[in-house]
Motif scaffolding. Structure first.
Motif, PDB file in Angstrom:
ATOM      1  N   ASN A1116       0.780  -1.163   0.016  1.00 19.91           N
ATOM      2  CA  ASN A1116      -0.019   0.055   0.014  1.00 19.91           C
ATOM      3  C   ASN A1116       0.786   1.408  -0.190  1.00 19.91           C
ATOM      4  O   ASN A1116       0.405   2.225   0.451  1.00 19.91           O
ATOM      5  CB  ASN A1116      -0.943  -0.088   1.169  1.00 19.91           C
ATOM      6  N   GLN A1122      -6.945   1.534  -0.594  1.00 21.94           N
ATOM      7  CA  GLN A1122      -7.596   2.522   0.579  1.00 21.94           C
ATOM      8  C   GLN A1122      -9.199   2.362   0.125  1.00 21.94           C
ATOM      9  O   GLN A1122      -9.963   2.999   0.537  1.00 21.94           O
ATOM     10  CB  GLN A1122      -7.265   3.926   0.566  1.00 21.94           C
ATOM     11  N   GLU A1128      -9.302  -5.322  -0.467  1.00 22.58           N
ATOM     12  CA  GLU A1128      -8.843  -4.406   0.575  1.00 22.58           C
ATOM     13  C   GLU A1128      -9.049  -4.202   1.898  1.00 22.58           C
ATOM     14  O   GLU A1128      -8.594  -4.338   3.119  1.00 22.58           O
ATOM     15  CB  GLU A1128      -9.514  -2.832   0.010  1.00 22.58           C
ATOM     16  N   ASP A1129     -10.459  -4.948   1.937  1.00 21.98           N
ATOM     17  CA  ASP A1129     -10.868  -5.325   3.236  1.00 21.98           C
ATOM     18  C   ASP A1129     -10.216  -6.340   3.904  1.00 21.98           C
ATOM     19  O   ASP A1129      -9.827  -6.518   5.186  1.00 21.98           O
ATOM     20  CB  ASP A1129     -12.352  -5.999   3.135  1.00 21.98           C
ATOM     21  N   TRP A1132      -6.619  -4.875   5.197  1.00 21.23           N
ATOM     22  CA  TRP A1132      -6.428  -4.219   6.324  1.00 21.23           C
ATOM     23  C   TRP A1132      -6.904  -4.772   7.547  1.00 21.23           C
ATOM     24  O   TRP A1132      -6.576  -4.519   8.574  1.00 21.23           O
ATOM     25  CB  TRP A1132      -7.556  -2.968   6.171  1.00 21.23           C
ATOM     26  N   GLN A1141      -3.945   0.845  11.242  1.00 21.38           N
ATOM     27  CA  GLN A1141      -5.244   1.056  10.878  1.00 21.38           C
ATOM     28  C   GLN A1141      -5.285   1.584   9.458  1.00 21.38           C
ATOM     29  O   GLN A1141      -4.549   2.551   8.692  1.00 21.38           O
ATOM     30  CB  GLN A1141      -5.831   1.992  11.899  1.00 21.38           C
ATOM     31  N   LYS A1142      -6.473   1.274   8.853  1.00 22.49           N
ATOM     32  CA  LYS A1142      -6.936   1.927   7.465  1.00 22.49           C
ATOM     33  C   LYS A1142      -7.204   3.510   7.734  1.00 22.49           C
ATOM     34  O   LYS A1142      -8.004   3.802   8.457  1.00 22.49           O
ATOM     35  CB  LYS A1142      -8.077   1.358   7.111  1.00 22.49           C
TER      36      LYS A1142
END
Length: 1245
Positions: A1116, A1122, A1128-1129, A1132, A1141-1142
């Motif tokens: 990233n 993001q 993506e989920d 993170w 943390q995102k």
């Protein structure tokens, strides 16, 4: 002031702290009742009405009751029908429970709220419905008859609503009829009669008013007497010749009104009842129904007559039934049944069946029941009854009536009295012409209908019958299928009636087929006497036997034996010789000897069934039955001596060359299955289920040989060659004997065959033969003779014609032979497929009965060969059905069955070799769908070798793998599966899939422990991204398995986690999500990372995750992860374990960006058109040669201002040659527009 303010401050918050919440909650529940009353769901409405009533009774608050009454009255005019009915029902319930509410005040409230005089035009419909549902609620409250004045006002209100027929239709009249039916005689005479006088006087003007009068006459006969009826209508009776024309007109109107509902109008039923009361039913039926309704074209009037016929059945006497059931209405009903068989037409037959069923259920007189059923049976069309042979109406007949009906059917079969039937013909066949009732075709059709009707009586389990009735029908059908009467005999009832018309072969064939169908049903028929079922200790029902324990087939065999013995009274239709009768007698002796043994031994019961069914086939195919009976008797003798033979062979070592008796029985069953008979199929399944425990491997191989595709192809080719040689010999003989005839025939067919010859490719052999014939007759032109034309004499031409005709006829015969050969092969393959499908029944029975036998392992490879061959065969529906059944049986009954083979003692080497072959074959197949079955078979063999796993074996930490895996050679099996896994990971196109190995890891943890290191290595080392993702899934399943962790030591578990982390680091390093495959691989890898990091953190395993964290963080670095999505989920969620943390995205930036995007397009006013297409070039005026430049701008400006909007599109197309433009409209269009005006002016002038 301060004190008052303090008091107000103290008093203000008290209600907020104590009351409001409870009051609001209470009001909320109370108001929800009214919302639920208006719901579309009927159950919700009923529950809400009940809850509202209970709430009002328990609360006892006058304000809530008053509010409820107002709310319910308001809801009567709701726009939705469901809501109106709900509010009406709720109002009726409230009025019924709370008698203190005055009906008068409620009616006034309804009139005031739903005032028809002051309502707007758009609200008239809802207001009318509000009045109607208000009166309906009052009538349903059961209190209306207690208040006569309110009742009178309700009736007047309903009378006033009759003018709104467009909205309410006949609902007000029906409600008035309902009110009359609940009104007492005194109230009607004192209150309602005067109010209804106008309606009763005009009863013959509409169906609703007539129905009102009929209900009043039926309800109050002492008030509306003939004298008073004469004052109302001018006649003392309703049914008379004076009123019949008007009654017929009203019946036709009511028939059209119920066209969509398909119901009997109430006025028609009331008229029939009135005619019965006045003893004028014959007049009414003949004049109103037959002459009135039936005179109309087929349609609603006819259907009304049919409904009146069905509804009148319970009301009529026997004499009246005879008149109705033998008249023109029944004949027209038969015509409708025949014509309605065309698809898409309305069918009245189901309604008539419902009427007849209702009559039979309510009628207790057997004579009337039989009269009605016989009337519908005798309604015939060219000898065939209009009702179907399988008629559910017979379920409601009494047993005594059913016996009489069966006797009538038997007598009608022997002595058809077609002149007594009600014959009809359709309009296309000419209704005026009466067919000859004694035609043989009519007798044949009638008999062919009677036999299925008799069998349907037996086969319909809803019909109440006893054993004597069933046996009588079976004996009757059997006798007329295979025997003829020569002389009456008192002992044989079937011989006492001689046929008036002899049976033809087609009727006898139908009767024979019906008998074997009936025999199949008798074989599975439960005991008709309930007393025997209670004697059975187990809960299973006894099938195919009578109350005394004897089989139905055995009783029929005894009856057939009695007929054979009485040869002077009955003669067999099939010529039976001495060997046939001898085979029959020996069959009966064998069955009698097995009678006592069959109850104890399933083996003897199977022989008994086979002997009986093959013996009964002797009347249909004597020669085949005799041969099968001989084989079956020898099998039975061998089976009885089996135990003694085994002992002798063990002691003396006797000869074992003779086949086992089970093998012969299997061959007999296969020969029986080849017959196209459902009875044979069911009998073979039943018999095979009883000999399954005695099945041997050669017998099972006999069944499997039928399914073997290679052997079948060889036999087919041999049959083709043999039949081809025979056909060639026949053709040679025909050529020698019938050459002259062929020449004549060939001249007729030449035109038809020329097109086919042109479509086919030219045969080189045929071309050579043709050249030889032409050369032999000097018919070909040569180069040296090209300049001269040589004439051929007539004799040479005739000879040439004969040679050519013989050559072309031979070619045509060859082509026709090839077509016949293709058709024959197609039919043969169809028969073979059908036979194989039947053979699969035997294998299904074997797997269900003997799933734990060692012979089950013999099915693995043959079934796989069948599946593999069928997958690559032609796409035919029959072949697809066969493949579907074979695959389903292999997957569900063999591989996933509850019971599997456990007899592997001494067969370990054989099973390991088979396992190696299956795994190797799975890697070489071109299709993954077939490889799945091979891999499933391999897992099944591993399960068989492992045996039953006890809980104590897996509870101990690393117990020996040999103890857990039973008799599996873990090292060899692991090497085979490792090679398969490497093949899947290293080959770009592999038939194996990741799901196969995931299934392996889930089912066998020991093999998972041995193979997980190979899967870990391929997380980064597999050939493609897809395989890398599948390796991640495999490792994830291994890490999630508790059994795998128990089988590994702590050091091995730590090493596995560390190796997995290192491989994930290499796989995710420098990875770009450039396509779908890489995206899927990254998702699976991150899911594995999530579980690995979570496990390491929770179990505190000593694993270094720093390098993995750095790689994940670098993914990233550009902020590409993001957004929202699965990848993506998952990313993170993994980074969350590393306390990263995102980052949150600020929404202000997005708004600013939108503002910037909105501002930027304002700068670009002209778009992106090229310079030659921009408007500025077309708006500039063109300076023409020889004209003043000052005029052009004015002209252009005037053109734009005057017609910019209307002529914008036209100006684009107006160009002068050479690139010049003009702003003035073309004069031609003006001339066209002015032409009609000038013509009118000329006409005026």
């Amino acid at each position: 002031m301060q004190a008052a303010t303090a008091e107000m401050a103290d008093a203000a918050p008290r209600p907020r702290a104590v009351d409001p919440r409870g009051i609001l909650q209470q009001n909320r529940e109370f108001l929800d009742y009214f919302w639920d009353i208006a719901r579309p769901e009927r159950g919700t409405r009923l529950k809400a009405v009940e809850s509202l009533t209970e709430h009002l009774k328990s609360s006892e608050k006058s304000d809530e009751l008053k509010y409820s009454l107002k709310r319910l009255v308001d809801g009567l005019s709701h726009a939705r029908e469901d809501a109106r009915s709900g509010y009406s029902l709720a109002l009726a319930q409230v009025l019924s429970v709370f008698e203190e509410i005055s009906l008068k005040s409620t009616l006034d409230q309804i009139k005031e709220k739903h005032n028809l005089q002051t309502a707007k035009k758009k609200q008239i419909r809802n207001v009318a419905f509000g009045n109607f549902f208000g009166v309906l609620a009052l009538s349903q409250s059961t209190r209306l008859h207690k208040e006569p004045q309110v009742l009178l006002e309700c009736v007047k209100l309903l009378q006033s609503l009759a003018q709104y027929r467009d909205h309410l239709r006949d609902l007000p009249r029906k409600t008035m009829v309902d009110i009359l039916s609940e009104t007492s005689e005194e109230v009607f005479e004192e209150v309602l009669f005067s109010a209804l006088h106008s309606d009763l006087t005009s009863a013959l003007s509409s169906p609703e008013q007539l129905e009102l009068l009929l209900v009043a006459m039926q309800r109050f006969p002492s008030i509306i007497k003939p004298a008073k009826l004469k004052k109302l209508l001018g006649t003392t009776a309703i049914i008379n010749k004076q009123n019949l024309p008007r009654l017929v007109a009203l019946l036709k109107v009511s028939a059209c009104s119920v066209k969509k509902e398909s119901v009997l109008p109430a006025v028609a039923m009331d008229l029939m009842q009135a005619s019965l009361r006045e003893d004028s039913f014959p007049l009414f039926w003949q004049e109103a129904v037959v002459s009135g309704l039936m005179s109309e074209p087929p349609g609603p009037a006819h259907y009304l007559a049919f409904r009146m016929l069905g509804a009148a059945l319970p009301l009529l006497s026997a004499a009246q039934l005879q008149v109705v059931l033998s008249g023109d209405v029944m004949r027209r009903y038969g015509e409708h049944v025949v014509s309605a068989q065309i698809p898409g037409r309305f069918r009245f037959a189901p309604e008539m069946e419902a009427y007849v069923s209702t009559f039979l259920q309510g009628c207790v007189e057997p004579d009337k029941q039989l009269q009605v059923v016989l009337a519908f049976t005798q309604l015939t069309h060219q000898g065939c009854p209009a009702v179907p042979s399988f008629w559910k109406v017979l379920e409601h007949m009494g047993l005594a009536t059913l016996r009489r009906y069966v006797d009538w059917l038997k007598d009608a079969f022997c002595h058809p009295q077609l002149q007594d039937c009600l014959e009809f013909s359709t309009r296309k066949q000419g209704g005026g012409q009466k067919p000859d009732m004694q035609k043989e075709s009519c007798v044949l059709r009638f008999r062919k209908w009677i036999i299925p009707r008799l069998t349907s009586i037996v086969e319909n389990h809803q019909i109440k019958k006893d054993e004597d009735l069933v046996m009588g029908i079976a004996r009757f059908i059997f006798f007329h299928a295979f025997f003829d009467t020569t002389k009456p005999n008192a002992e044989l009832l079937e011989t006492q009636t001689k046929l008036s018309v002899p049976l033809d072969p087609s009727t006898r064939a139908v009767t024979s087929s019906a008998f074997y169908s009936l025999l199949q049903y008798l074989n599975i028929l439960p005991v008709l006497d309930d007393s025997m079922e209670t004697d059975v200790p187990s809960g299973r029902r006894v099938l195919g036997v009578m109350s005394d324990g004897s089989m139905w087939m055995y009783r029929l065999a005894q009856y057939a034996n009695a007929l054979l013995k009485q040869d002077t009274h009955a003669r067999s239709a099939q010529t039976l010789g001495a060997k046939h009768t001898q085979a029959w007698d020996s069959m009966l002796q064998s069955v009698e000897s097995l009678e006592k043994k069959a109850k104890k031994s399933p083996e003897h019961a199977a022989f008994q069934h086979l002997l009986l069914i093959i013996g009964m086939q002797i009347f249909k195919s004597p020669e085949e039955s005799v041969a099968l009976l001989a084989d079956l008797r020898s099998c039975m003798e061998k089976a009885q001596q089996n135990k003694s033979r085994k002992r002798k062979k063990e002691e003396t070592g006797g000869d074992t060359s003779e086949p086992h008796w089970v093998e012969v029985v299997v061959e007999i069953l296969l020969s029986l299955l080849s017959q196209p008979s459902r009875l044979m199929r069911s009998i073979c399944k039943t018999a095979f289920s009883r000999i399954c425990p005695h099945l041997t491997e050669p017998a099972l191989n006999t069944i499997l040989d039928v399914l073997d595709p290679s052997k079948d192809e060889g036999t087919v080719e041999v049959m083709h060659e043999m039949e081809g040689e025979k056909r060639n010999k026949e053709e040679e003989e025909e050529e020698e004997t019938g050459e002259d005839g062929e020449e004549d025939d060939s001249s007729c067919d030449d035109d038809d065959d020329d097109d086919a010859m042109e479509q086919e490719e030219v045969d080189q052999d045929f071309r050579l033969e043709l050249m030889k014939v032409l050369h032999g007759q000097n018919a070909l032109a040569r180069e040296e003779d090209s300049g001269e034309e040589e004439e051929v004499d007539d004799e040479a031409m005739m000879k040439l014609d004969k040679s050519l005709a013989a050559l072309f006829s031979e070619q045509r015969r060859k082509r026709q032979g090839r077509q016949e050969e293709k058709e024959r092969v197609r039919k043969e393959r169809t028969l073979v497929r059908d036979f194989r499908i039947k053979v699969l029944d035997l294998l299904e029975v074997f797997l269900s009965k003997q799933g734990s036998s060692g012979l089950v392992l013999c099915l693995v490879e043959p079934l796989l060969a069948v599946i593999e061959k069928s997958m690559s065969s032609e796409v035919v529906q029959q072949e697809q059905d066969f493949l579907r059944r074979a695959a389903d049986m292999f997957r569900n009954q063999l591989c996933r069955g509850k019971h599997y083979c456990r007899e592997v003692e001494g067969r370990e080497a054989e099973l390991h070799e088979m396992l190696e072959r299956l795994i190797g074959r799975a890697q070489k197949l071109p299709d993954s769908s077939v490889a799945l079955y091979y891999f499933s078979a391999a897992l099944y063999l591993v399960k068989v070798l492992r045996g039953v796993v006890k809980e104590t074996d897996t509870a101990h930490i690393p117990a020996t793998q040999e103890r857990i895996m039973g008799k599996v050679d873990v090292a060899r099996v692991t090497s085979w599966f490792r090679n398969a896994l490497l093949s899947f990971m290293t080959r770009r196109k592999s038939p194996l899939t990741g799901d196969m190995f995931i299934d392996l890891f889930n089912r066998f943890p020991v093999l998972c422990v041995n193979l997980v290191d190979t899967a870990v290595e391929n997380i980064a080392g597999a050939v493609r991204e897809h395989q890398q993702g599948q390796a991640c899934v495999m490792v994830l399943r291994a890490l999630q398995s508790k059994e795998v962790k128990q089988l590994m030591t702590t050091a091995q578990w730590t090493e596995l986690c560390q190796t997995t982390a290192d491989q994930l680091q290499q796989s995710l390093q420098h990875t770009e999500c450039k396509n779908k495959a890489v995206h899927g691989k990254m998702v699976k890898a991150l899911e594995l990372c999530h579980f690995l990091v979570k496990t390491v953190r929770s179990q505190k395993v000593e694993v270094n995750l720093d390098s993995l964290r750095n790689v994940l963080r670098s993914m990233n670095s550009e902020g590409s992860l993001q957004k929202a999505g699965q990848l993506e989920d998952t990313y993170w969620s993994v980074m969350k374990f590393f306390n990263i943390q995102k980052p949150r995205v600020e929404k202000v930036k997005k708004a600013v960006a939108e503002q910037v995007e909105q501002e930027t397009p304002k700068k670009k006013k002209k778009g992106f058109l090229p310079e030659s297409k921009k408007r500025k070039n077309r708006k500039k005026p063109t300076i023409l040669e020889g004209m003043d430049t000052t005029v052009a701008p004015a002209t252009a400006g005037g053109g734009v201002k005057g017609g910019k909007k209307k002529k914008k599109k036209k100006n684009k197309k107006r160009k002068v040659q050479g690139g010049e433009e003009t702003q003035t409209p073309p004069p031609v269009k003006k001339a066209k527009a002015q032409q009609p005006q000038s013509k009118k002016q000329r006409g005026r002038e």
